[in-house]
Enzyme design. Structure first.
Site, short mmCIF file in Angstrom:
data_model
loop_
_atom_site.label_atom_id
_atom_site.label_comp_id
_atom_site.label_asym_id
_atom_site.label_seq_id
_atom_site.Cartn_x
_atom_site.Cartn_y
_atom_site.Cartn_z
CE LYS A 80 56.03 22.28 60.78
NZ LYS A 80 56.87 21.84 59.68
N GLY A 181 60.49 33.86 48.01
CA GLY A 181 61.09 33.60 49.32
C GLY A 181 62.44 32.93 49.14
P1 NAD Z 1 63.27 30.61 55.85
O1 NAD Z 1 62.59 31.30 56.97
O2 NAD Z 1 64.74 30.42 55.89
O3 NAD Z 1 62.94 31.36 54.47
C1 NAD Z 1 61.69 31.88 54.16
C2 NAD Z 1 61.93 33.18 53.40
O4 NAD Z 1 60.68 33.66 52.92
C3 NAD Z 1 62.54 34.28 54.29
O5 NAD Z 1 63.66 34.84 53.63
C4 NAD Z 1 61.41 35.28 54.43
O6 NAD Z 1 61.86 36.61 54.57
C5 NAD Z 1 60.65 35.06 53.14
N1 NAD Z 1 59.24 35.49 53.16
C6 NAD Z 1 58.33 35.40 54.16
N2 NAD Z 1 57.15 35.88 53.76
C7 NAD Z 1 57.30 36.24 52.47
C8 NAD Z 1 56.44 36.77 51.49
N3 NAD Z 1 55.16 37.05 51.74
N4 NAD Z 1 56.93 37.00 50.24
C9 NAD Z 1 58.23 36.75 49.97
N5 NAD Z 1 59.09 36.26 50.86
C10 NAD Z 1 58.64 36.00 52.08
O7 NAD Z 1 62.49 29.22 55.68
P2 NAD Z 1 62.96 27.95 54.85
O8 NAD Z 1 63.53 26.96 55.80
O9 NAD Z 1 63.72 28.37 53.65
O10 NAD Z 1 61.56 27.36 54.39
C11 NAD Z 1 60.81 27.93 53.34
C12 NAD Z 1 59.46 27.22 53.23
O11 NAD Z 1 59.67 25.84 52.95
C13 NAD Z 1 58.60 27.25 54.50
O12 NAD Z 1 57.25 27.30 54.13
C14 NAD Z 1 58.89 25.93 55.16
O13 NAD Z 1 57.85 25.48 55.99
C15 NAD Z 1 59.02 25.05 53.94
N6 NAD Z 1 59.84 23.87 54.20
C16 NAD Z 1 61.10 24.01 54.66
C17 NAD Z 1 61.85 22.88 54.90
C18 NAD Z 1 63.27 23.00 55.39
O14 NAD Z 1 63.98 21.98 55.39
N7 NAD Z 1 63.74 24.16 55.77
C19 NAD Z 1 61.32 21.60 54.67
C20 NAD Z 1 60.03 21.50 54.16
C21 NAD Z 1 59.28 22.65 53.94
#
Ligand code: NAD
Length: 359
Positions: A80, A181
């Site tokens: 990562k 989120g």
């Molecule tokens: P993103 O940044 O698009 O969305 C995350 C959202 O969470 C944002 O809208 C942000 O404002 C919100 N947020 C942050 N802190 C918060 C809190 N304390 N309370 C409520 N909302 C909060 O990210 P994403 O790509 O949607 O990923 C979301 C999660 O899933 C992350 O932890 C990421 O590591 C994990 N993930 C994502 C993927 C992917 O393909 N994008 C794959 C595996 C895991």
């Protein structure tokens, strides 16, 4: 932070620090394991409170990637990257070019893609420097592109598997689901849950993101502080990690937790806490593998979106195996999943994904 002690405890192969004063890039790439193949895992750009915080995130996330890739049957190890965002300076092409040069120095031991705070456009900028990158716009019908919709697909199928196991329900129709989120993955998950008949409660620190789920999917929007205590059947954490901890777990009345965020448990004992409260936890790195499956098929080439869909369709069976083993052995699901993943890594070869699926 005692770097060597921590990386030895978590079993990392190497940790790389990069600083490019010209572009302002400060990045850490943690390679946890290359036992099954090159270490693959996204790049997160975040405003960390300090450097220790960034290193801790890189160490934990890269280890999670080893387990995730192993459980998904991929020929990839775990790594990562984290970029320490400078709130005063918006990310530039120059910064991602510098990041590409950092990746190139590792000679293929680490492959990057998008994670929180990083876009497809940023990955295109990395690609201008190095080929050790995926998550790029696919050509028609080919696997690849933004991994987020694929992650959301896997989470939706995983929620169905969890409610089947715990609630004996064949679908989410009529269930109430809290999504914490609603960014790239959370929003797409809301769309699928709503289409399948679930009612939604959402929150986001970004008020605009939360409001969009109210407009588009009739979600009830609550404050981030209230989301875990909602009277719902399922909680899907889709923001950041460590949200399940000694303080938050006693507030939870949902019977299923199944979402996208990496490292949802603040520490391993939180899995036991959930187990003691009879809350079914879908191990994060198993349920959220959809994105890395897409990245892997894109990177290895000659694969289509149909191949991606077929591999993601195996996630529910993997979860069902974990749930059943956990019930039989009376162990928390995170302990069962860790032990399965460690077994695969120790064997030194990926367990191919199959329809019967138990790794
Ligand atoms: P993103 O940044 O698009 O969305 C995350 C959202 O969470 C944002 O809208 C942000 O404002 C919100 N947020 C942050 N802190 C918060 C809190 N304390 N309370 C409520 N909302 C909060 O990210 P994403 O790509 O949607 O990923 C979301 C999660 O899933 C992350 O932890 C990421 O590591 C994990 N993930 C994502 C993927 C992917 O393909 N994008 C794959 C595996 C895991």
């Amino acid at each position: 932070m005692p770097i060597f002690a921590d990386s030895a405890r978590l079993g990392h192969e190497s940790i790389h620090h990069f600083h490019d004063p010209e572009s302002g890039l400060k990045a850490i790439i943690a390679i946890h394991s290359t036992a099954l193949g090159p270490a693959a895992g996204g790049c997160r750009m975040w405003h960390y409170s300090d450097e220790d915080d960034a290193l801790t995130d890189a160490l934990r996330l890269s280890r999670g990637m080893t387990y995730k890739n192993a459980m998904a049957g991929l020929p990839l190890g775990g790594g990562k990257a984290v970029i320490l965002a400078d709130p005063q300076q918006p990310p530039s092409a120059q910064l991602f070019h510098a990041f590409g040069r950092c990746i190139a120095t590792l000679g293929g031991r680490y492959i990057t893609a998008e994670d929180v705070g990083v876009s497809v456009q940023n990955m295109r900028q990395v690609k201008q420097i190095t080929n050790y990158v995926a998550g790029l716009p696919p050509t028609r019908g080919n696997a690849g592109g933004d991994p987020s919709p694929w992650t959301a697909d896997g989470i939706f199928l995983g929620i169905e598997a969890a409610v089947r196991h715990r609630l004996g329900r064949s679908s989410v129709d009529g269930l109430r689901v809290a999504v914490q989120g609603v960014g790239k993955v959370g929003y797409d998950l809301c769309r699928q849950l709503r289409a399948a008949g679930a009612s939604l409660v959402t929150c986001d620190v970004n008020a605009q993101n939360a409001a969009r789920t109210h407009t588009d999917f009739a979600a009830e929007v609550v404050s981030p502080e209230q989301i875990l205590a909602q009277d719902v059947d399922v909680i899907a954490p889709c923001a950041l990690g460590a949200v399940l901890n000694a303080e938050s777990i006693p507030q939870i009345s949902a019977s299923v937790i199944a979402g996208a965020a990496n490292n949802q448990l603040a520490c391993e004992q939180d899995g036991q806490r959930l187990h003691d409260r009879n809350i079914l936890y879908a191990p994060d790195y198993v349920i959220n593998a959809g994105g890395i499956i897409s990245v892997s098929l894109e990177y290895t080439g000659n694969k289509t979106t149909a191949d991606t869909r077929a591999q993601i369709a195996l996630i529910p069976q993997r979860l069902a195996d974990i749930f059943t083993t956990a019930d039989k052995s009376r162990q928390p699901t995170n302990v069962v999943a860790d032990s399965m993943a460690e077994h695969i890594v120790a064997a030194g070869r990926p367990t191919p994904a199959t329809a019967t699926g138990t790794p």
